[in-house]
Design an enzyme around this catalytic site. Sequence first.
Site, short mmCIF file in Angstrom:
data_model
loop_
_atom_site.label_atom_id
_atom_site.label_comp_id
_atom_site.label_asym_id
_atom_site.label_seq_id
_atom_site.Cartn_x
_atom_site.Cartn_y
_atom_site.Cartn_z
N THR A 22 0.85 -1.19 0.00
CA THR A 22 0.00 0.00 0.00
C THR A 22 0.88 1.23 0.00
OG1 THR A 22 -1.64 1.33 1.14
CG2 THR A 22 -0.27 -0.01 2.54
N ASP A 70 0.00 4.00 1.04
CA ASP A 70 -0.35 4.82 2.21
C ASP A 70 0.56 4.57 3.41
OD1 ASP A 70 -2.38 5.99 0.84
OD2 ASP A 70 -3.95 4.71 1.65
N MET A 86 -2.09 11.61 -1.78
CA MET A 86 -3.07 10.66 -1.27
C MET A 86 -2.86 10.49 0.24
SD MET A 86 -3.37 7.75 -4.23
CE MET A 86 -4.38 8.02 -5.69
N ARG A 141 -5.93 9.30 3.04
CA ARG A 141 -7.15 9.84 3.66
C ARG A 141 -7.04 9.88 5.17
NH1 ARG A 141 -11.15 11.12 0.39
NH2 ARG A 141 -12.91 11.10 1.79
N GLU A 161 -4.84 14.49 1.20
CA GLU A 161 -6.22 14.61 0.72
C GLU A 161 -7.25 14.52 1.85
OE1 GLU A 161 -7.49 11.30 -1.74
OE2 GLU A 161 -6.39 9.86 -0.53
N LEU A 171 -0.74 9.33 -10.42
CA LEU A 171 0.67 9.33 -10.82
C LEU A 171 1.57 8.93 -9.65
CD1 LEU A 171 0.95 12.40 -13.20
CD2 LEU A 171 0.85 9.99 -13.81
N GLN A 172 1.17 9.28 -8.43
CA GLN A 172 2.03 8.94 -7.29
C GLN A 172 2.07 7.44 -7.01
OE1 GLN A 172 0.25 10.72 -3.47
NE2 GLN A 172 -1.31 11.07 -5.01
N ARG A 173 1.06 6.72 -7.44
CA ARG A 173 1.12 5.28 -7.20
C ARG A 173 1.46 4.50 -8.47
NH1 ARG A 173 -5.31 3.76 -6.22
NH2 ARG A 173 -5.78 3.15 -8.36
#
Lengths: 400, 400
Positions: free
Chosen positions: B143, B145, B189, B191, B245, B297-299
């Site tokens: 992930t 994140d 990204m 959350r 975000e 684009l970041q992932r």
Amino acid sequence: MEKLIGNLLYGQSGGPTSIINTSAYGIFIEAFKHKNIINSIYAMNYGIQGLLDDKLIKILDNDTLLKNLLNTPGSAFGSNRFKLKSFDEDPLTYKKILEIFKKYNIRYFFYNGGNDSMDTINKISTYLEKENYKCNCIGIIKTIDNDLPSTDFSLGYPSAAKFIINAALEIYLDDISYKEGRVNIIETMGRNAGWLAASAKLLEVRGVKADLIYVPEVLFDLNDFLNKVEEIYNKKKHALIIISEGLKNNEGSFIFETNSLLDSFGHNQLGGLSIKLANLITSKLGIKTRYYELSLLQRANSICNSKIEQKIAIRLSKFAVKSAINGVNKKIVVVNRISSNPFKYNFKLVDINDIANKERYLDDIYINKENNYINDNFIEYLLPLIDGEKGLLNIYKINK
Amino acid sequence: MEKLIGNLLYGQSGGPTSIINTSAYGIFIEAFKHKNIINSIYAMNYGIQGLLDDKLIKILDNDTLLKNLLNTPGSAFGSNRFKLKSFDEDPLTYKKILEIFKKYNIRYFFYNGGNDSMDTINKISTYLEKENYKCNCIGIIKTIDNDLPSTDFSLGYPSAAKFIINAALEIYLDDISYKEGRVNIIETMGRNAGWLAASAKLLEVRGVKADLIYVPEVLFDLNDFLNKVEEIYNKKKHALIIISEGLKNNEGSFIFETNSLLDSFGHNQLGGLSIKLANLITSKLGIKTRYYELSLLQRANSICNSKIEQKIAIRLSKFAVKSAINGVNKKIVVVNRISSNPFKYNFKLVDINDIANKERYLDDIYINKENNYINDNFIEYLLPLIDGEKGLLNIYKINK
């Protein structure tokens, strides 16, 4: 012919590109080879504005430091949006410029920019001639929009195109990770010229095809667009659409400036065309969308710079310095393509007037009949400028 | 102990990362070394959904093709958002899964995903055990994140962080090309977890400093923000702001969901937080802004993948395959950091329950007192995961 002996001045102007500092590098390393002719090198700090403020940066002959220019996006020496008026309108500015040229004994002047900047160098060199101040002035082309005439391409465009192609490929691959994807709208720069958006044609080199590519050279019909999107998405459950920021509607205005469908958003609100189109698709068609404004990243990304473009940029700058030393003045160096396969080119010197204030649009021969995609011949044009296939991601395809 | 002999099944789940296919590569090349134990390798086409549809892809032992996985963003074998219910709620699905496992004689199962996916593998392995079907199941973490507990980092995060740092650096360099710039708002990204936004701290490694970094772990006050932005911009004529975000306001809701200032935009409208904040700055403060939603684009950017992360990902997958062959079941492989400088790590096997459905937030020790920037200790955490300094752009600095 006796060579001019003195100092060199280099300046950057207009929007940055990821290649402009490579052009600077080429100028500097060539000039440092001729120290008996070019004694010192200066760069304007913020273009003409820096010149007027007497803010010049002396460039040090340190190749390790200078090599970092090759990786540095932005305009390392500072750019400006200064619009030089005519001599009659603003004689004091011209006198100030001459004063600084004299103070630093500037005998070689290279200005790196787009159409507007070529106009600036034209005005300055004309004035210097009139004042009998000898200085060889050469324009170094730069703009990601690729909208300069007389040259095969503008420095900055191939690397920006390469970024767009790879970004589109990445977005496509992310979207097809799911069986049911979205309508993806990628917005490129290019208010009047569609070269950047057209670059997405080269996804085909990797066996991927954008569904629609829209360029500002042809009118954009919103209803046609919505019908097309619905048809594509219903069939594939995925859609990849590339649009140029400057699309115009049937009345010739930028879309959404006059479109009543979208009054509620208001055209003063920030947010690019892709966001507005995505909103419209979601609200009218009920289809999931994602928008991507590539924004500054397309002109500032230097990680995927085109190596072949960088090589050409350095050679072009060297050619410019050598030409100036040999007495060339009031010219712009352009790239002349001899053949595409194998890619062969040489440099030519053209009159500044051939480029200054002129725009070159995406040629008709590249736009398909339906005005919503790009023809195959465009691959032959662009591919040699981005390292052939090797510059693009090699992707894994599953065997289904 | 007798080794299980049979086939291997690999699946991808959840949001893609630019590293997930590198994990797949590691699984495959290790498994192909043990053909007397692992006879064939299959990948689910679209995760669990593909399994239920009996759509498995047989992986061919062709290293040239497989190496392309290292450059391929997205989930090459297809991902899914399928949420496996409990056995009591949906016994038929479990029976179907067992049937397919039997049909293909699956004895090794690797599922590559985030918290939800670890829950899936937990449920499947528990069911298989109950049915006395022997199969060693291991979770491969993924992930961007970085919100999985028990591991030093999640695969996908370092490369995404590297993309964000370079993008922020590029945007910064573009902005300072002009003497008078804009307020630049970059939206990452994340959350609930601020790891991605926090990565912009590492601009400092290149001598650049973001002005503000906001993460969702702390509450966001819109008025404080506007005051701060005005103060910074008035002083510097430039501002670089990174936001996650998922920022939440003082009432704990996502901002703009309850903010009356912005009713006119409506929270159902597409457009990320950065656009809304940029609109607000322009309308309230009259300052020029630019927003950047890094979005997919970041992932999905694999051009600037972290080489060290890829190396770890391959090693982790190999460790997982070897562990499974040695009888390990119902575990997740995690990265355990031994030291940061020099960077040393090893792998550990943890119970699936330690990770499934749990979230790890950005540690308090990394967030500054004012809740608007990241502390120095974060550099020690992240830098070793992105190739040290070499992974970032080397930029040229002018001598003023």
